[in-house]
Design a protein around this motif. Structure first.
Motif, mmCIF file in Angstrom:
data_model
loop_
_atom_site.group_PDB
_atom_site.id
_atom_site.type_symbol
_atom_site.label_atom_id
_atom_site.label_comp_id
_atom_site.label_asym_id
_atom_site.label_seq_id
_atom_site.Cartn_x
_atom_site.Cartn_y
_atom_site.Cartn_z
ATOM 1 N N ASP A 1 -11.208 -5.486 4.416
ATOM 2 C CA ASP A 1 -9.897 -5.933 4.671
ATOM 3 C C ASP A 1 -9.755 -6.074 6.286
ATOM 4 O OD1 ASP A 1 -9.426 -6.474 2.224
ATOM 5 O OD2 ASP A 1 -8.223 -4.579 2.035
ATOM 6 N N ARG B 1 0.945 -1.194 -0.099
ATOM 7 C CA ARG B 1 0.020 -0.157 0.019
ATOM 8 C C ARG B 1 0.789 1.074 0.104
ATOM 9 N NH1 ARG B 1 -2.512 -2.948 4.127
ATOM 10 N NH2 ARG B 1 -1.976 -1.409 5.677
ATOM 11 N N ARG C 1 2.214 1.891 -3.202
ATOM 12 C CA ARG C 1 1.437 2.454 -4.412
ATOM 13 C C ARG C 1 1.218 3.907 -4.134
ATOM 14 N NH1 ARG C 1 -1.426 -3.032 -3.758
ATOM 15 N NH2 ARG C 1 -2.819 -1.955 -2.233
ATOM 16 N N ARG D 1 -4.424 3.385 5.336
ATOM 17 C CA ARG D 1 -4.957 3.447 3.976
ATOM 18 C C ARG D 1 -5.476 2.074 3.501
ATOM 19 N NH1 ARG D 1 -4.144 8.275 0.943
ATOM 20 N NH2 ARG D 1 -3.118 9.985 2.413
ATOM 21 N N ASP E 1 -7.101 -0.774 1.573
ATOM 22 C CA ASP E 1 -7.554 -1.107 0.485
ATOM 23 C C ASP E 1 -9.071 -0.969 0.300
ATOM 24 O OD1 ASP E 1 -5.060 -1.238 -0.985
ATOM 25 O OD2 ASP E 1 -4.958 -3.516 -0.511
ATOM 26 N N SER E 2 -9.612 -1.733 1.419
ATOM 27 C CA SER E 2 -11.083 -1.699 1.224
ATOM 28 C C SER E 2 -11.363 -1.873 2.995
ATOM 29 C CB SER E 2 -11.319 -2.954 0.734
ATOM 30 O OG SER E 2 -13.093 -3.135 0.853
#
Length: 271
Positions: A253, A63, A66, A247, A249-250
């Motif tokens: 998670d 993460r 990215r 942060r 991803d969803s």
């Protein structure tokens, strides 16, 4: 005793556990030896959550990289990189920009030997074997000088690294040395084992002791102490957070334990 595989340098001791190979085992990798697996399994017996902890550090790495790519960073210095597994820095970065550059740095001979073997033929990735605490040796190395342009922002990665550096090894000084070497607009991404003040559970002591005896000392730090390691960087939202909460991803998670995860992550920008 294991037979020595062809990717293992002849000068390494197969009976001495290493941090990189123990982590490789926990991540489901195949580049570890019986001594590493023995220590890893003893720790898991006392604290099964450790495997989940390690996987969360790896997920944070993905993460964070990215995020840095989204900020325009195209060159990365991965300190204490360990043994490459699926979803490593160069794979993530070069999937976004094939011209992205990565230098991996680790002191473990097996981690470096395997890295060089699988990265052969990729001219935009270098692997350096040295102690990350020797900052001048890292920064002046041909591997770094060949690929990284310190006139442009660099993403410095210290994922699951500094909890292996007790205070007497001066982690603050090491972080500051890398901070001072990179230009404004660079970032530091860090994950670190730790807990809030007063949160330590005595039940964790046996697992910690097993690791201390079998591999190396662990230096857990509080959130406040982890934040202090970002001195000279401006933390991006959400600051230093429990690792799964940085942060994600969803929301899917996250589980019920995310808010009590035994470790933190954060990313800071050098102004």
């Amino acid at each position: 005793m294991d037979e020595r595989p062809n990717w293992a340098p002849g000068d390494i001791d197969l009976e001495r556990p290493s941090i990189a190979r123990v982590y490789d085992y926990w991540l489901g990798g195949a580049h570890n030896f019986a001594a590493d697996r023995a220590v890893a399994n003893k720790v898991l017996a006392d604290a099964p959550i450790v495997r989940d902890v390690v996987l969360n550090h790896r997920a944070f790495l993905r993460r964070a990289v990215r995020y840095l790519l989204g900020q325009g960073v195209r060159q990365f210095l991965d300190l204490g990189s360990g043994i490459p597994t699926v979803g490593n820095v160069h794979e993530i970065a070069q999937s976004v920009d094939p011209a992205a550059r990565v230098v991996y740095v680790d002191v473990d001979a097996v981690a470096v030997a395997h890295s060089r073997a699988i990265l052969a033929g990729n001219p935009l990735v270098n692997v350096l074997q040295t102690d990350v605490r020797d900052v001048p040796s890292v920064l002046k190395s041909p591997e770094v000088a060949e690929l990284l342009d310190f006139d442009r922002p660099v993403g410095v990665l210290m994922v699951a690294l500094l909890h292996f550096m007790p205070d007497d090894q001066d982690p603050h000084g090491m972080v500051a040395a890398y901070r001072d070497a990179v230009p404004p607009g660079s970032y530091l991404a860090m994950s670190h084992a730790g807990y809030e003040e007063g949160e330590w559970d005595p039940a964790w002591d046996e697992a910690r002791g097993e690791y201390d005896r079998g591999v190396t000392r662990l230096a857990y730090r509080t959130r406040h102490e982890v934040e202090a390691l970002f001195d000279g960087f401006e933390l991006v939202e959400p600051g230093v957070a429990r690792l799964p909460l940085w942060r994600p991803d969803s929301p899917d998670d996250l589980d019920d334990n995310a808010a009590h995860f035994l470790g933190f992550g954060g990313v800071g920008r050098k102004s």
